[in-house]
Scaffold this motif. Structure first.
Motif, PDB file in Angstrom:
ATOM      1  N   UNK A   4      75.550  81.058  51.806  1.00  0.00           N
ATOM      2  CA  UNK A   4      75.439  82.485  52.115  1.00  0.00           C
ATOM      3  C   UNK A   4      76.244  82.846  53.361  1.00  0.00           C
ATOM      4  N   UNK A   5      76.219  81.977  54.357  1.00  0.00           N
ATOM      5  CA  UNK A   5      76.974  82.230  55.582  1.00  0.00           C
ATOM      6  C   UNK A   5      78.483  82.195  55.317  1.00  0.00           C
ATOM      7  N   UNK A  26      85.200  81.692  50.569  1.00  0.00           N
ATOM      8  CA  UNK A  26      84.549  81.776  49.262  1.00  0.00           C
ATOM      9  C   UNK A  26      84.549  80.421  48.565  1.00  0.00           C
ATOM     10  N   UNK A  27      85.637  79.686  48.671  1.00  0.00           N
ATOM     11  CA  UNK A  27      85.707  78.358  48.053  1.00  0.00           C
ATOM     12  C   UNK A  27      84.651  77.440  48.659  1.00  0.00           C
ATOM     13  N   UNK A  28      84.484  77.480  49.978  1.00  0.00           N
ATOM     14  CA  UNK A  28      83.475  76.641  50.627  1.00  0.00           C
ATOM     15  C   UNK A  28      82.072  77.036  50.193  1.00  0.00           C
ATOM     16  N   UNK A  36      76.631  80.986  43.775  1.00  0.00           N
ATOM     17  CA  UNK A  36      76.808  81.945  44.872  1.00  0.00           C
ATOM     18  C   UNK A  36      77.536  83.206  44.395  1.00  0.00           C
ATOM     19  N   UNK A  37      77.245  84.349  45.016  1.00  0.00           N
ATOM     20  CA  UNK A  37      78.009  85.559  44.704  1.00  0.00           C
ATOM     21  C   UNK A  37      79.485  85.418  45.089  1.00  0.00           C
ATOM     22  N   UNK A  38      79.816  84.364  45.812  1.00  0.00           N
ATOM     23  CA  UNK A  38      81.207  84.107  46.181  1.00  0.00           C
ATOM     24  C   UNK A  38      82.067  83.832  44.948  1.00  0.00           C
ATOM     25  N   UNK A  39      81.449  83.374  43.872  1.00  0.00           N
ATOM     26  CA  UNK A  39      82.195  83.121  42.636  1.00  0.00           C
ATOM     27  C   UNK A  39      82.849  84.422  42.163  1.00  0.00           C
ATOM     28  N   UNK A  40      82.062  85.459  42.074  1.00  0.00           N
ATOM     29  CA  UNK A  40      82.577  86.757  41.622  1.00  0.00           C
ATOM     30  C   UNK A  40      83.522  87.357  42.655  1.00  0.00           C
ATOM     31  N   UNK A  41      83.198  87.222  43.935  1.00  0.00           N
ATOM     32  CA  UNK A  41      84.053  87.772  44.988  1.00  0.00           C
ATOM     33  C   UNK A  41      85.427  87.110  44.964  1.00  0.00           C
ATOM     34  N   UNK A  42      85.452  85.794  44.792  1.00  0.00           N
ATOM     35  CA  UNK A  42      86.730  85.080  44.741  1.00  0.00           C
ATOM     36  C   UNK A  42      87.515  85.480  43.507  1.00  0.00           C
ATOM     37  N   UNK A  43      86.851  85.614  42.379  1.00  0.00           N
ATOM     38  CA  UNK A  43      87.535  86.007  41.158  1.00  0.00           C
ATOM     39  C   UNK A  43      88.178  87.382  41.319  1.00  0.00           C
TER      40      UNK A  43
END
Length: 59
Positions: A4-5, A26-28, A36-43
């Motif tokens: 999350x951080x 986002x990769x980390x 993680x919501x980072x998957x969608x953000x990175x995409x």
């Protein structure tokens, strides 16, 4: 740092238009938590960069 951080740090970089740093964060986050919501953000960031910066960005 937690996933999350890392995700939040990526968002902060994205808001400052520091695309490379945002993607790295986002990769980390994704490495720590594949859900993680980072998957969608990175995409989404990958799609934006591929569209606007075809010469500078090569995924």
């Amino acid at each position: 740092m937690t996933a999350q951080e890392w995700y939040q740090k990526g968002n902060d970089y994205r808001k400052q238009s520091q695309w490379h740093d945002a993607i790295n964060c986002y990769i980390k986050a994704i490495e720590l938590d594949p859900e993680s919501p980072a998957v969608e953000a990175k995409r989404m960031l990958d799609d934006i960069m591929a569209f606007y910066c075809k010469d500078m960005y090569n995924p």
